[in-house]
Design a protein around this motif. Sequence first.
Motif, mmCIF file in Angstrom:
data_model
loop_
_atom_site.group_PDB
_atom_site.id
_atom_site.type_symbol
_atom_site.label_atom_id
_atom_site.label_comp_id
_atom_site.label_asym_id
_atom_site.label_seq_id
_atom_site.Cartn_x
_atom_site.Cartn_y
_atom_site.Cartn_z
ATOM 1 N N TYR A 34 2.020 -8.156 -1.539
ATOM 2 C CA TYR A 34 2.702 -6.867 -1.583
ATOM 3 C C TYR A 34 1.809 -5.647 -1.398
ATOM 4 O O TYR A 34 2.316 -4.552 -1.191
ATOM 5 N N THR A 38 4.991 -1.738 0.720
ATOM 6 C CA THR A 38 5.939 -0.651 0.468
ATOM 7 C C THR A 38 5.571 0.045 -0.821
ATOM 8 O O THR A 38 4.836 -0.489 -1.656
ATOM 9 N N ASN A 39 6.116 1.230 -0.988
ATOM 10 C CA ASN A 39 5.911 1.950 -2.244
ATOM 11 C C ASN A 39 6.711 1.332 -3.374
ATOM 12 O O ASN A 39 6.439 1.581 -4.534
ATOM 13 N N ASP A 40 7.718 0.538 -3.046
ATOM 14 C CA ASP A 40 8.579 -0.069 -4.051
ATOM 15 C C ASP A 40 8.027 -1.389 -4.588
ATOM 16 O O ASP A 40 8.621 -1.978 -5.482
ATOM 17 N N THR A 43 7.425 -1.576 -8.377
ATOM 18 C CA THR A 43 8.682 -1.579 -9.118
ATOM 19 C C THR A 43 9.341 -2.955 -9.050
ATOM 20 O O THR A 43 9.842 -3.462 -10.057
ATOM 21 N N LYS A 44 9.314 -3.574 -7.879
ATOM 22 C CA LYS A 44 9.902 -4.911 -7.717
ATOM 23 C C LYS A 44 9.202 -5.931 -8.613
ATOM 24 O O LYS A 44 9.858 -6.732 -9.284
ATOM 25 N N GLN A 47 9.998 -5.179 -12.311
ATOM 26 C CA GLN A 47 11.363 -5.587 -12.647
ATOM 27 C C GLN A 47 11.442 -7.112 -12.847
ATOM 28 O O GLN A 47 12.185 -7.582 -13.707
ATOM 29 N N GLN A 92 3.419 1.057 -15.032
ATOM 30 C CA GLN A 92 4.847 0.853 -15.263
ATOM 31 C C GLN A 92 5.105 -0.103 -16.428
ATOM 32 O O GLN A 92 6.015 0.122 -17.230
#
Length: 106
Positions: A34, A38-40, A43-44, A47, A92
């Motif tokens: 990863y 992506t910037n996400d 978060t993925k 989560q 996070q």
Amino acid sequence: SNTNNDNNNNDNSASLSGVNVAVLLAGTNDLPEYAGVTNDASTKIVQSIIGLHQLCVSRGGIRHTVAVGIPPSAYQQYHPPAATLANNINEQLHHYCQQQQQQQQQ
């Protein structure tokens, strides 16, 4: 030792009886896949870790989980996007854990 080798047993909670704490290690194995994608991505990944926490508590009957962040590594040193991703994940996770502690204290 009591082991259950029945692969058809779908009741995972039975195998966790007597377990009070689960240690969830944030995945260094996710970094190469990863990092820089992506910037996400952070978060993925976070989560997914939160999902494991929730599963442990709700279905496994585990009273506490411990989240262990991603430690620095040589890979991160030579791949700055991986270091950025690891830092984002750790931040996070830290934020989520703080929120959980505050909710438990109320």
